[in-house]
Every structure is written in structure tokens, then in C-alpha cells.
Design a protein around this motif. Sequence first.
Motif, PDB file in Angstrom:
ATOM      1  N   GLY A   1      -7.770   3.035  -9.699  1.00 47.36           N
ATOM      2  CA  GLY A   1      -7.917   2.379  -8.404  1.00 47.36           C
ATOM      3  C   GLY A   1      -7.338   3.167  -7.245  1.00 47.36           C
ATOM      4  N   ILE A   2      -6.998   4.425  -7.485  1.00 47.18           N
ATOM      5  CA  ILE A   2      -6.445   5.273  -6.421  1.00 47.18           C
ATOM      6  C   ILE A   2      -7.602   5.979  -5.729  1.00 47.18           C
ATOM      7  CG2 ILE A   2      -4.963   7.236  -5.877  1.00 47.18           C
ATOM      8  CD1 ILE A   2      -3.304   6.502  -8.375  1.00 47.18           C
ATOM      9  N   LEU A   3      -7.731   5.765  -4.435  1.00 45.84           N
ATOM     10  CA  LEU A   3      -8.802   6.390  -3.661  1.00 45.84           C
ATOM     11  C   LEU A   3      -8.300   7.718  -3.109  1.00 45.84           C
ATOM     12  CD1 LEU A   3     -10.119   3.280  -1.689  1.00 45.84           C
ATOM     13  CD2 LEU A   3     -10.796   4.114  -3.949  1.00 45.84           C
ATOM     14  N   VAL A   4      -9.086   8.767  -3.332  1.00 43.74           N
ATOM     15  CA  VAL A   4      -8.699  10.119  -2.928  1.00 43.74           C
ATOM     16  C   VAL A   4      -9.824  10.696  -2.068  1.00 43.74           C
ATOM     17  CG1 VAL A   4      -7.948  12.390  -3.711  1.00 43.74           C
ATOM     18  CG2 VAL A   4      -7.550  10.376  -5.169  1.00 43.74           C
TER      19      VAL A   4
ATOM     20  N   SER B   1       1.407   1.371  -7.407  1.00 42.27           N
ATOM     21  CA  SER B   1       0.991   0.663  -6.196  1.00 42.27           C
ATOM     22  C   SER B   1      -0.301  -0.114  -6.439  1.00 42.27           C
ATOM     23  CB  SER B   1       0.770   1.663  -5.059  1.00 42.27           C
ATOM     24  OG  SER B   1       0.244   1.006  -3.923  1.00 42.27           O
ATOM     25  N   ALA B   2      -0.405  -1.264  -5.799  1.00 46.15           N
ATOM     26  CA  ALA B   2      -1.630  -2.062  -5.891  1.00 46.15           C
ATOM     27  C   ALA B   2      -2.767  -1.445  -5.075  1.00 46.15           C
ATOM     28  CB  ALA B   2      -1.361  -3.483  -5.398  1.00 46.15           C
ATOM     29  N   ALA B   3      -2.437  -0.589  -4.138  1.00 41.21           N
ATOM     30  CA  ALA B   3      -3.460   0.006  -3.264  1.00 41.21           C
ATOM     31  C   ALA B   3      -3.033   1.411  -2.851  1.00 41.21           C
ATOM     32  CB  ALA B   3      -3.695  -0.863  -2.037  1.00 41.21           C
TER      33      ALA B   3
ATOM     34  N   ALA C   1      -4.524  13.098  14.429  1.00 40.01           N
ATOM     35  CA  ALA C   1      -3.677  12.563  13.370  1.00 40.01           C
ATOM     36  C   ALA C   1      -4.102  11.193  12.864  1.00 40.01           C
ATOM     37  CB  ALA C   1      -2.232  12.498  13.854  1.00 40.01           C
ATOM     38  N   ALA C   2      -4.995  10.512  13.542  1.00 37.67           N
ATOM     39  CA  ALA C   2      -5.442   9.193  13.098  1.00 37.67           C
ATOM     40  C   ALA C   2      -6.188   9.337  11.776  1.00 37.67           C
ATOM     41  CB  ALA C   2      -6.340   8.564  14.158  1.00 37.67           C
ATOM     42  N   VAL C   3      -5.700   8.655  10.751  1.00 38.41           N
ATOM     43  CA  VAL C   3      -6.283   8.793   9.413  1.00 38.41           C
ATOM     44  C   VAL C   3      -6.664   7.410   8.898  1.00 38.41           C
ATOM     45  CG1 VAL C   3      -5.933   9.670   7.083  1.00 38.41           C
ATOM     46  CG2 VAL C   3      -4.861  10.838   9.005  1.00 38.41           C
ATOM     47  N   ALA C   4      -7.893   6.975   9.191  1.00 36.61           N
ATOM     48  CA  ALA C   4      -8.369   5.673   8.729  1.00 36.61           C
ATOM     49  C   ALA C   4      -8.482   5.619   7.208  1.00 36.61           C
ATOM     50  CB  ALA C   4      -9.719   5.367   9.372  1.00 36.61           C
ATOM     51  N   LEU C   5      -8.615   6.769   6.560  1.00 38.50           N
ATOM     52  CA  LEU C   5      -8.752   6.789   5.107  1.00 38.50           C
ATOM     53  C   LEU C   5      -7.504   6.265   4.409  1.00 38.50           C
ATOM     54  CD1 LEU C   5     -10.481  10.264   4.691  1.00 38.50           C
ATOM     55  CD2 LEU C   5     -11.541   8.010   4.512  1.00 38.50           C
ATOM     56  N   ALA C   6      -6.387   6.258   5.085  1.00 41.11           N
ATOM     57  CA  ALA C   6      -5.141   5.790   4.487  1.00 41.11           C
ATOM     58  C   ALA C   6      -5.128   4.282   4.288  1.00 41.11           C
ATOM     59  CB  ALA C   6      -3.956   6.211   5.346  1.00 41.11           C
ATOM     60  N   THR C   7      -6.004   3.558   4.976  1.00 39.54           N
ATOM     61  CA  THR C   7      -5.994   2.101   4.904  1.00 39.54           C
ATOM     62  C   THR C   7      -7.306   1.531   4.379  1.00 39.54           C
ATOM     63  OG1 THR C   7      -6.680   1.969   7.226  1.00 39.54           O
ATOM     64  CG2 THR C   7      -4.304   1.916   6.773  1.00 39.54           C
ATOM     65  N   LEU C   8      -8.023   2.301   3.593  1.00 32.32           N
ATOM     66  CA  LEU C   8      -9.278   1.814   3.018  1.00 32.32           C
ATOM     67  C   LEU C   8      -9.050   0.584   2.145  1.00 32.32           C
ATOM     68  CD1 LEU C   8     -10.971   5.149   1.882  1.00 32.32           C
ATOM     69  CD2 LEU C   8     -11.737   3.641   3.723  1.00 32.32           C
ATOM     70  N   ALA C   9     -10.010  -0.305   2.157  1.00 31.32           N
ATOM     71  CA  ALA C   9      -9.946  -1.495   1.305  1.00 31.32           C
ATOM     72  C   ALA C   9     -10.185  -1.100  -0.150  1.00 31.32           C
ATOM     73  CB  ALA C   9     -11.010  -2.494   1.762  1.00 31.32           C
ATOM     74  N   PRO C  10      -9.682  -1.911  -1.076  1.00 29.91           N
ATOM     75  CA  PRO C  10      -9.955  -1.634  -2.493  1.00 29.91           C
ATOM     76  C   PRO C  10     -11.459  -1.495  -2.729  1.00 29.91           C
ATOM     77  CG  PRO C  10      -8.343  -3.388  -2.285  1.00 29.91           C
ATOM     78  CD  PRO C  10      -8.861  -3.099  -0.888  1.00 29.91           C
ATOM     79  N   GLY C  11     -11.819  -0.561  -3.590  1.00 30.20           N
ATOM     80  CA  GLY C  11     -13.232  -0.319  -3.864  1.00 30.20           C
ATOM     81  C   GLY C  11     -13.910   0.546  -2.826  1.00 30.20           C
TER      82      GLY C  11
ATOM     83  N   MET D   1       0.847  -1.178   0.000  1.00 28.63           N
ATOM     84  CA  MET D   1       0.000   0.000   0.000  1.00 28.63           C
ATOM     85  C   MET D   1       0.890   1.237   0.000  1.00 28.63           C
ATOM     86  SD  MET D   1      -3.032   1.129   2.636  1.00 28.63           S
ATOM     87  CE  MET D   1      -4.186  -0.001   1.899  1.00 28.63           C
ATOM     88  N   THR D   2       0.534   2.206  -0.809  1.00 29.91           N
ATOM     89  CA  THR D   2       1.244   3.476  -0.871  1.00 29.91           C
ATOM     90  C   THR D   2       0.273   4.582  -0.499  1.00 29.91           C
ATOM     91  OG1 THR D   2       2.610   2.614  -2.660  1.00 29.91           O
ATOM     92  CG2 THR D   2       2.614   4.992  -2.333  1.00 29.91           C
ATOM     93  N   VAL D   3       0.662   5.418   0.449  1.00 29.18           N
ATOM     94  CA  VAL D   3      -0.229   6.465   0.946  1.00 29.18           C
ATOM     95  C   VAL D   3       0.460   7.814   0.874  1.00 29.18           C
ATOM     96  CG1 VAL D   3      -1.545   7.293   2.947  1.00 29.18           C
ATOM     97  CG2 VAL D   3      -1.328   4.831   2.529  1.00 29.18           C
ATOM     98  N   LEU D   4      -0.253   8.782   0.350  1.00 29.29           N
ATOM     99  CA  LEU D   4       0.188  10.176   0.362  1.00 29.29           C
ATOM    100  C   LEU D   4      -0.787  10.946   1.235  1.00 29.29           C
ATOM    101  CD1 LEU D   4       1.676  12.734  -0.563  1.00 29.29           C
ATOM    102  CD2 LEU D   4       0.205  12.726  -2.607  1.00 29.29           C
ATOM    103  N   VAL D   5      -0.282  11.612   2.269  1.00 31.84           N
ATOM    104  CA  VAL D   5      -1.103  12.468   3.121  1.00 31.84           C
ATOM    105  C   VAL D   5      -0.611  13.902   2.931  1.00 31.84           C
ATOM    106  CG1 VAL D   5      -1.831  13.032   5.472  1.00 31.84           C
ATOM    107  CG2 VAL D   5      -1.501  10.634   4.805  1.00 31.84           C
TER     108      VAL D   5
END
Length: 160
Positions: free
Chosen positions: A104-107, A48-50, A135-145, A1-5
Motif C-alpha cells: 500500500g506504499i505509493l511511490v 504507516s497506514a498511508a 516545492a509543492a508536492v501533491a504526490l505526498a498526500t495521495l489518497a489510498p489506491g 500519513m508518513t511521507v519520504l521525499v
Amino acid sequence: MTVLVNNAGPAGEQPSATAASTVREVLETNVVGVLMVTNALLPLLRRSAAARIVNVSSGVGSLAHHTDPAHYMSGLPASATYPVSKTALNQLTVQYAKELRGDGILVNAAAPGGCATDLTKDLPFAITRTAADGAAVALATLAPGGPTGGFFDDDGIVRW
């Protein structure tokens, strides 16, 4: 998983007392800066796959909050910079979500809620929530879709 905040947030002053250069500076930080960093990292994110992009916004970017007399934000001092830039960031979030959905990139935009920082220290009411709590960011670990193009407050509820 690759995350940009993307997170930035200089504050400002009342519209009638704000120089155009100050508005430009805040928009450069909160909107143009997000655009530049996101565009620079898109090649990596696309591999990235996610991939997830989370833009840290604020409830002060909500037009509804500022125009609802029952909402506490309608009583905040007027500002030509921070709220304006966060509203623009919210729209940029939606536009990236539309463009990148096929990849497939969730924004999404996250509004962590009021936190005790330099930005909030002079408000007419006390904020005791720490920056670490926000600072807790649950959006960074969303499941595909998962959701994309949304604005999530600190309760995880989509609000625009």
C-alpha cells in the motif's frame, strides 16, 4: 500519513569532459543515496497506514524530451551526470512502486519544473519560477489506491 521525499541534484559537464569518478559521485547522490535512505526508512513506512515516497526527479530525466527536436530540452548542453542520474532515478521509482504496491506504499517521481536555482543559473534562457514554487508536492498526500510508479510534471500530468 508518513511521507519520504528524496531530493538531490548535483549537476555536471559534457560527457567527453567528465571523469568516471564524477559520474559515480552524482549517481551515488541521486540514485544510490535514494536507495539507501529509502531502504533505511522502509520499516517505518511499512508501519504507516498511508505511506508515500516521492522522488524528486526532473524532465531532464526523460529520454523523449532530449530526443524530440521540438522540445527545448533537446537544445540543452550535453551532460553525463544530472540527466543520466535522473533517468536512473525514474527507473528506480518504478521498481520500488512494483515492489511496494502490495504494502500500500505509493511511490512516484515528481518533476517540479524549472526553478531558478544554482543548477539553472547558466542556462541560455531565463527561469523565473522560484524554488519555493517548485516545492509543492501533491504526490505526498495521495489518497489510498492512488497512482504509483508514475512520473508527474509540474502540471500533475504523468509523463515518461
